[in-house]
Design an enzyme around this catalytic site. Structure first.
Site: not given
Length: 264
Positions: A45, A84, A181
């Site tokens: 995304d 995503d 992340e």
């Protein structure tokens, strides 16, 4: 390269060979990446920012994701395609199932959801219905407004313990892969060693089972002119995009990227 599936990725983790993941949003880049040896193509995304020009991923829709997944499928030559689920596309179980089905029918082999331990019920329901899931932990861009910006997650001991517990819980719920992340490298290594499923990192150091970057970032393309700390511009080594993608693949496989300067 033979077609990549979950068994391929599990074998790579077991043999300690790094998994290479890179974003793609169209047929051309999907072709280049899969030919270069990228094992997992992420239809992220992140397209909301690098393609559509938004300041976050929040405006991206399921229709956007399905369109780009179909495009990637047409150019792919053997990589596993992960797509995503965008912002609020999995707020309820019904939405999760319907929207995941749309992405799988568009050509994805796996869906990715951002969140934490609360994702467990949705993950179990998806896996029971034949949809593999990657759980995205740490810095989750869809919740940037709650997090107060794009900040490293897991620096404090309590937060680190929670991230580890969430990773273990989501593996138990059925997640086939995890993505971390912007978490400290030592925590990312701990999590990778604590679960049997492959762990992909971005801004999480070299101790994860694989790496992912946004393709625009690793090609040095940025509207703002600034690249995140965890990114290396592979176009500085060549003026040729296919060669830069191959250099990224080789650097991940050789554990030369990420280097210490890319870690937190």
């Amino acid at each position: 390269m033979p077609d990549v599936n979950l068994t391929t990725l599990y074998k790579l983790k077991q043999s300690a060979e790094k998994i290479v993941c890179l974003t793609a949003y169209d047929a051309t880049f999907a072709h280049l990446e899969s030919q270069a040896g990228v094992e997992v193509i992420l239809v992220g995304d992140s397209l909301g920012m690098v393609l559509q020009g938004h300041d976050s991923t929040l405006p991206v829709t399921v229709a956007d994701m399905a369109y780009h997944t179909r495009s990637v499928k047409r150019g792919n030559r053997g990589a596993l395609i992960m797509a995503d689920l965008p912002f609020m596309a999995y707020a309820t179980l019904e939405q999760t199932l319907n929207n995941s089905a749309a992405l799988m029918q568009a050509g994805a082999h796996m869906v990715k959801l951002e969140g934490a331990g609360w994702l467990a019920e949705n993950i179990t329901a998806l896996v029971q219905r034949g949809i593999p899931v990657c759980a995205h932990l740490g810095l989750t861009p869809q919740t940037v407004n709650v997090l107060g910006g794009y900040k490293v997650q897991g620096r404090e001991q309590a937060q680190a313990d929670t991230l580890l517990a969430d990773a273990v819980a989501l593996e138990a719920a059925g997640a086939s892969m995890l993505l971390l992340e912007c978490v400290p490298s030592d925590l990312a290594t701990r999590i990778s060693q604590s679960v049997k499923v492959p762990v992909i990192g971005i801004g999480a150091g070299s101790g994860t089972d694989g790496q992912v970057l946004v393709v625009h970032d690793m090609l040095g393309l940025s509207i703002s002119g600034r690249l995140p700390r965890f990114v290396k511009n592979f176009m500085t080594e060549t003026a040729d995009i296919p060669a830069a993608i191959k250099a990224y693949v080789d650097a991940v496989k050789a554990v030369e990227f990420p280097a210490r300067e890319h870690e937190f």
